[in-house]
Design a protein around this motif. Structure first.
Motif, PDB file in Angstrom:
ATOM      1  N   GLY A   1     138.267  88.867  75.941  1.00 48.38           N
ATOM      2  CA  GLY A   1     138.046  89.552  74.672  1.00 48.38           C
ATOM      3  C   GLY A   1     138.497  90.998  74.703  1.00 48.38           C
ATOM      4  O   GLY A   1     139.048  91.514  73.723  1.00 48.38           O
ATOM      5  N   ILE A   2     138.286  91.655  75.838  1.00 54.48           N
ATOM      6  CA  ILE A   2     138.701  93.052  75.963  1.00 54.48           C
ATOM      7  C   ILE A   2     140.222  93.167  75.923  1.00 54.48           C
ATOM      8  O   ILE A   2     140.776  94.037  75.242  1.00 54.48           O
ATOM      9  N   PHE A   3     140.917  92.270  76.634  1.00 58.15           N
ATOM     10  CA  PHE A   3     142.382  92.311  76.600  1.00 58.15           C
ATOM     11  C   PHE A   3     142.915  91.954  75.214  1.00 58.15           C
ATOM     12  O   PHE A   3     143.910  92.526  74.760  1.00 58.15           O
ATOM     13  N   SER A   4     142.251  91.032  74.538  1.00 59.77           N
ATOM     14  CA  SER A   4     142.653  90.705  73.162  1.00 59.77           C
ATOM     15  C   SER A   4     142.433  91.902  72.242  1.00 59.77           C
ATOM     16  O   SER A   4     143.239  92.159  71.343  1.00 59.77           O
ATOM     17  N   ALA A   5     141.342  92.620  72.473  1.00 59.18           N
ATOM     18  CA  ALA A   5     141.058  93.804  71.657  1.00 59.18           C
ATOM     19  C   ALA A   5     142.095  94.886  71.892  1.00 59.18           C
ATOM     20  O   ALA A   5     142.532  95.554  70.952  1.00 59.18           O
ATOM     21  N   LEU A   6     142.495  95.065  73.140  1.00 60.53           N
ATOM     22  CA  LEU A   6     143.521  96.066  73.431  1.00 60.53           C
ATOM     23  C   LEU A   6     144.856  95.691  72.792  1.00 60.53           C
ATOM     24  O   LEU A   6     145.586  96.563  72.304  1.00 60.53           O
ATOM     25  N   ALA A   7     145.168  94.387  72.775  1.00 59.75           N
ATOM     26  CA  ALA A   7     146.405  93.951  72.122  1.00 59.75           C
ATOM     27  C   ALA A   7     146.297  94.104  70.603  1.00 59.75           C
ATOM     28  O   ALA A   7     147.276  94.443  69.933  1.00 59.75           O
ATOM     29  N   ALA A   8     145.101  93.880  70.067  1.00 57.58           N
ATOM     30  CA  ALA A   8     144.902  94.001  68.622  1.00 57.58           C
ATOM     31  C   ALA A   8     144.945  95.459  68.177  1.00 57.58           C
ATOM     32  O   ALA A   8     145.217  95.736  67.008  1.00 57.58           O
ATOM     33  N   MET A   9     144.665  96.386  69.081  1.00 54.34           N
ATOM     34  CA  MET A   9     144.713  97.808  68.723  1.00 54.34           C
ATOM     35  C   MET A   9     146.124  98.251  68.353  1.00 54.34           C
ATOM     36  O   MET A   9     146.299  99.224  67.621  1.00 54.34           O
ATOM     37  N   ALA A  10     147.132  97.529  68.864  1.00 56.33           N
ATOM     38  CA  ALA A  10     148.514  97.872  68.509  1.00 56.33           C
ATOM     39  C   ALA A  10     148.783  97.548  67.044  1.00 56.33           C
ATOM     40  O   ALA A  10     149.585  98.217  66.397  1.00 56.33           O
ATOM     41  N   ILE A  11     148.089  96.547  66.525  1.00 49.01           N
ATOM     42  CA  ILE A  11     148.291  96.154  65.128  1.00 49.01           C
ATOM     43  C   ILE A  11     147.355  96.925  64.211  1.00 49.01           C
ATOM     44  O   ILE A  11     147.775  97.509  63.208  1.00 49.01           O
ATOM     45  N   SER A  12     146.078  96.922  64.576  1.00 45.96           N
ATOM     46  CA  SER A  12     145.071  97.599  63.765  1.00 45.96           C
ATOM     47  C   SER A  12     144.110  98.326  64.698  1.00 45.96           C
ATOM     48  O   SER A  12     143.277  97.669  65.340  1.00 45.96           O
ATOM     49  N   PRO A  13     144.192  99.633  64.812  1.00 38.59           N
ATOM     50  CA  PRO A  13     143.327 100.357  65.751  1.00 38.59           C
ATOM     51  C   PRO A  13     141.831 100.165  65.467  1.00 38.59           C
ATOM     52  O   PRO A  13     141.048  99.967  66.395  1.00 38.59           O
ATOM     53  N   PHE A  14     141.447 100.199  64.190  1.00 32.42           N
ATOM     54  CA  PHE A  14     140.030 100.045  63.875  1.00 32.42           C
ATOM     55  C   PHE A  14     139.545  98.628  64.177  1.00 32.42           C
ATOM     56  O   PHE A  14     138.479  98.437  64.771  1.00 32.42           O
ATOM     57  N   GLY A  15     140.324  97.626  63.804  1.00 32.41           N
ATOM     58  CA  GLY A  15     139.956  96.230  64.088  1.00 32.41           C
ATOM     59  C   GLY A  15     139.905  95.953  65.576  1.00 32.41           C
ATOM     60  O   GLY A  15     139.025  95.245  66.056  1.00 32.41           O
ATOM     61  N   GLY A  16     140.841  96.489  66.319  1.00 30.20           N
ATOM     62  CA  GLY A  16     140.840  96.321  67.764  1.00 30.20           C
ATOM     63  C   GLY A  16     139.644  96.990  68.416  1.00 30.20           C
ATOM     64  O   GLY A  16     139.059  96.458  69.363  1.00 30.20           O
ATOM     65  N   PHE A  17     139.267  98.173  67.890  1.00 27.43           N
ATOM     66  CA  PHE A  17     138.096  98.871  68.433  1.00 27.43           C
ATOM     67  C   PHE A  17     136.818  98.088  68.165  1.00 27.43           C
ATOM     68  O   PHE A  17     135.954  97.981  69.047  1.00 27.43           O
ATOM     69  N   ILE A  18     136.705  97.511  66.970  1.00 25.62           N
ATOM     70  CA  ILE A  18     135.532  96.688  66.650  1.00 25.62           C
ATOM     71  C   ILE A  18     135.491  95.451  67.544  1.00 25.62           C
ATOM     72  O   ILE A  18     134.431  95.064  68.048  1.00 25.62           O
ATOM     73  N   LEU A  19     136.643  94.836  67.781  1.00 28.52           N
ATOM     74  CA  LEU A  19     136.718  93.679  68.673  1.00 28.52           C
ATOM     75  C   LEU A  19     136.346  94.065  70.102  1.00 28.52           C
ATOM     76  O   LEU A  19     135.673  93.308  70.802  1.00 28.52           O
ATOM     77  N   LEU A  20     136.757  95.249  70.525  1.00 26.91           N
ATOM     78  CA  LEU A  20     136.410  95.733  71.860  1.00 26.91           C
ATOM     79  C   LEU A  20     134.902  95.912  71.996  1.00 26.91           C
ATOM     80  O   LEU A  20     134.301  95.466  72.983  1.00 26.91           O
ATOM     81  N   LEU A  21     134.292  96.559  71.007  1.00 28.37           N
ATOM     82  CA  LEU A  21     132.840  96.755  71.053  1.00 28.37           C
ATOM     83  C   LEU A  21     132.083  95.427  71.021  1.00 28.37           C
ATOM     84  O   LEU A  21     131.097  95.247  71.747  1.00 28.37           O
ATOM     85  N   SER A  22     132.568  94.490  70.204  1.00 24.30           N
ATOM     86  CA  SER A  22     131.885  93.197  70.120  1.00 24.30           C
ATOM     87  C   SER A  22     132.054  92.395  71.412  1.00 24.30           C
ATOM     88  O   SER A  22     131.147  91.654  71.809  1.00 24.30           O
ATOM     89  N   SER A  23     133.170  92.536  72.086  1.00 28.32           N
ATOM     90  CA  SER A  23     133.372  91.843  73.366  1.00 28.32           C
ATOM     91  C   SER A  23     132.431  92.386  74.427  1.00 28.32           C
ATOM     92  O   SER A  23     131.818  91.623  75.185  1.00 28.32           O
ATOM     93  N   ILE A  24     132.296  93.700  74.483  1.00 26.39           N
ATOM     94  CA  ILE A  24     131.386  94.313  75.459  1.00 26.39           C
ATOM     95  C   ILE A  24     129.943  93.933  75.149  1.00 26.39           C
ATOM     96  O   ILE A  24     129.165  93.582  76.050  1.00 26.39           O
ATOM     97  N   ALA A  25     129.575  93.977  73.860  1.00 24.29           N
ATOM     98  CA  ALA A  25     128.218  93.591  73.475  1.00 24.29           C
ATOM     99  C   ALA A  25     127.969  92.121  73.771  1.00 24.29           C
ATOM    100  O   ALA A  25     126.863  91.735  74.196  1.00 24.29           O
ATOM    101  N   GLY A  26     128.984  91.274  73.589  1.00 20.66           N
ATOM    102  CA  GLY A  26     128.843  89.846  73.891  1.00 20.66           C
ATOM    103  C   GLY A  26     128.590  89.594  75.365  1.00 20.66           C
ATOM    104  O   GLY A  26     127.798  88.711  75.719  1.00 20.66           O
ATOM    105  N   VAL A  27     129.235  90.361  76.223  1.00 18.97           N
ATOM    106  CA  VAL A  27     129.011  90.219  77.664  1.00 18.97           C
ATOM    107  C   VAL A  27     127.576  90.610  78.012  1.00 18.97           C
ATOM    108  O   VAL A  27     126.883  89.894  78.743  1.00 18.97           O
TER     109      VAL A  27
END
Length: 97
Positions: free
Chosen positions: A37-63
């Motif tokens: 999830g973290i690597f997916s979030a980092l890849a998504a930050m290239a497309i949408s920084p805010f969406g990727g950051f939210i995905l990063l936070l949700s991945s960390i919270a999920g762990v």
């Protein structure tokens, strides 16, 4: 740990001895999915920084939530087996009288 003979006796349960192994396997899977999830979030930050950051936070919270809930589930299983052992001891004390 347990012997091969314990598989055919019902006086002693083998689940409490192997629950720790399953707990660590679940922790490993949670960490792997979290890293994915973290690597997916980092890849998504290239497309949408805010969406990727939210995905990063949700991945960390999920762990974190996954580790906590897996620990709670493992402890619940161990508590159920411990209650069974204590009830058996109480039953054995009542039969001695």
């Amino acid at each position: 740990m347990f012997d091969f003979q314990d598989l055919f006796q019902w006086d002693r349960f083998i689940t409490p001895t192997i629950i720790k192994t399953f707990y660590w396997l679940v922790i490993g899977l949670i960490v792997l999915f979290g890293l994915s999830g973290i690597f997916s979030a980092l890849a998504a930050m290239a497309i949408s920084p805010f969406g990727g950051f939210i995905l990063l936070l949700s991945s960390i919270a999920g762990v974190v939530v996954g580790v906590v809930f897996s620990r709670i589930a493992a402890e619940f299983i161990l508590i159920v087996f411990r209650i069974n052992e204590h009830l058996g001891a109480i039953r054995d004390q009542g039969q001695m009288r």
